[in-house]
Design a protein around this motif. Structure first.
Motif, short mmCIF file in Angstrom:
data_model
loop_
_atom_site.label_atom_id
_atom_site.label_comp_id
_atom_site.label_asym_id
_atom_site.label_seq_id
_atom_site.Cartn_x
_atom_site.Cartn_y
_atom_site.Cartn_z
N HIS A 56 -10.03 8.69 0.78
CA HIS A 56 -10.25 8.89 2.29
C HIS A 56 -10.88 10.38 2.36
O HIS A 56 -10.28 11.10 1.96
CB HIS A 56 -8.98 8.68 2.97
CG HIS A 56 -9.03 8.94 4.42
ND1 HIS A 56 -8.86 10.34 4.92
CD2 HIS A 56 -9.26 8.25 5.12
CE1 HIS A 56 -9.05 10.32 5.94
NE2 HIS A 56 -9.29 9.09 6.50
N THR A 107 -5.46 10.68 0.47
CA THR A 107 -6.24 11.52 1.53
C THR A 107 -6.76 12.93 1.23
O THR A 107 -6.23 13.28 -0.02
CB THR A 107 -5.45 11.56 3.10
OG1 THR A 107 -4.26 12.38 2.73
CG2 THR A 107 -4.66 10.30 3.18
N HIS A 110 0.84 -1.32 0.23
CA HIS A 110 -0.08 -0.02 0.12
C HIS A 110 0.70 1.46 0.03
O HIS A 110 1.99 1.20 0.40
CB HIS A 110 -0.59 0.05 1.30
CG HIS A 110 -0.25 0.18 2.21
ND1 HIS A 110 0.04 -0.65 3.23
CD2 HIS A 110 0.29 1.31 3.05
CE1 HIS A 110 0.65 -0.34 4.71
NE2 HIS A 110 0.90 0.93 4.26
N VAL A 157 -4.09 4.76 -1.27
CA VAL A 157 -5.01 5.62 -0.48
C VAL A 157 -4.56 6.97 -0.61
O VAL A 157 -3.52 7.36 -0.34
CB VAL A 157 -4.85 5.00 1.04
CG1 VAL A 157 -5.94 5.72 1.59
CG2 VAL A 157 -4.73 3.61 1.13
N VAL A 186 -0.22 5.45 0.96
CA VAL A 186 -0.85 6.56 1.43
C VAL A 186 -0.35 7.80 1.10
O VAL A 186 0.70 8.22 1.48
CB VAL A 186 -0.95 6.38 3.18
CG1 VAL A 186 -2.33 7.46 3.68
CG2 VAL A 186 -1.58 4.82 3.33
#
Length: 236
Positions: free
Chosen positions: A196, A171, A139, A169, A141
């Protein structure tokens, strides 16, 4: 502050941020919270009363000098090491991949592939569109605003780490349009994308279509970011 490597790099980064901040107490509090360390635990590590930490963070004491800042930072890093060193390793991975920690929050490869359904369950994500594969082996982020405004297409590709068999991911997402459009110019695409900070009904109405065209799974989550990071760390 110890030998070369991520620990020293991180120590210098934190100390520098606190020293140069317009509100050193608030910056200290931000880092202490990022490390999930209570005022009491930090005070115990430094063998002072918790009111001393509280006074620095609230500004009731004059701004700490560099010697005090070094002690505070050293205390945070030592506590992290005693807990297994997750935060220091996380920073080291981001650093070694050539990113700043305000662009990439974490980048990790798993020892084995993990079913997407399990990962989504752990981070409280809702799948919007199914992808061509149902597992990931890593992953990344990413702060979507920072990534889109600061990264070149070559740097964007480096977000994949060792493999595109991963979940990205993003944000700080409002509708999801910008990161998904940005993904269209980077080939190949990841196995999965989590947006997110928004609910399914707040999502850009073409988001699911783009994901289906490019063959990746798309999901959304509103789980607190720190909880998402903790859940991803604990996956293996």
């Amino acid at each position: 502050m110890g030998g070369r490597g991520p620990r020293r790099e991180l120590a210098e980064k934190i100390a520098g941020e606190i020293t140069l901040s317009d509100d050193p107490g608030a910056t200290l509090r931000k880092w202490r919270t990022d490390f999930d360390v209570s005022q009491t635990d930090l005070a115990a590590e430094l063998e002072v009363s918790s009111s001393v930490i509280s006074d620095y963070e609230s500004g009731r004491r004059t701004s700490p000098g560099i010697g005090v800042i070094r002690r505070l930072v050293e205390g945070l890093l030592t506590i992290d090491e005693h807990r297994g060193g997750d935060r220091i390793r996380q920073y080291g991975r981001v650093l070694s991949a050539g990113f700043e920690s305000d662009v990439v929050y974490d980048l990790r490869e798993y020892a084995t592939s993990i079913p997407l359904s399990r990962l989504y369950g752990e981070v409280g994500a809702t799948e919007i569109a199914a992808g061509d594969t149902d597992s990931v082996s890593g992953h990344t982020v990413i702060n979507s605003i920072q990534a889109i405004t600061r990264l070149s297409s070559e740097e964007f590709f480096r977000l994949y780490g060792q493999s595109t068999n991963r979940v990205l991911v993003f944000t700080d997402v409002t509708r999801g349009e910008s990161p998904l459009v940005a993904l269209r110019v980077v080939n190949p695409t990841p196995n999965a994308v989590i947006l997110h900070g928004l609910e399914a009904d707040e999502l850009w109405n073409h988001a699911g279509d783009l994901a289906r065209i490019d063959g990746y799974s798309l999901a959304v989550t509103t789980t607190d970011l720190d909880e998402v990071l903790e859940s991803l760390i604990d996956l293996e």
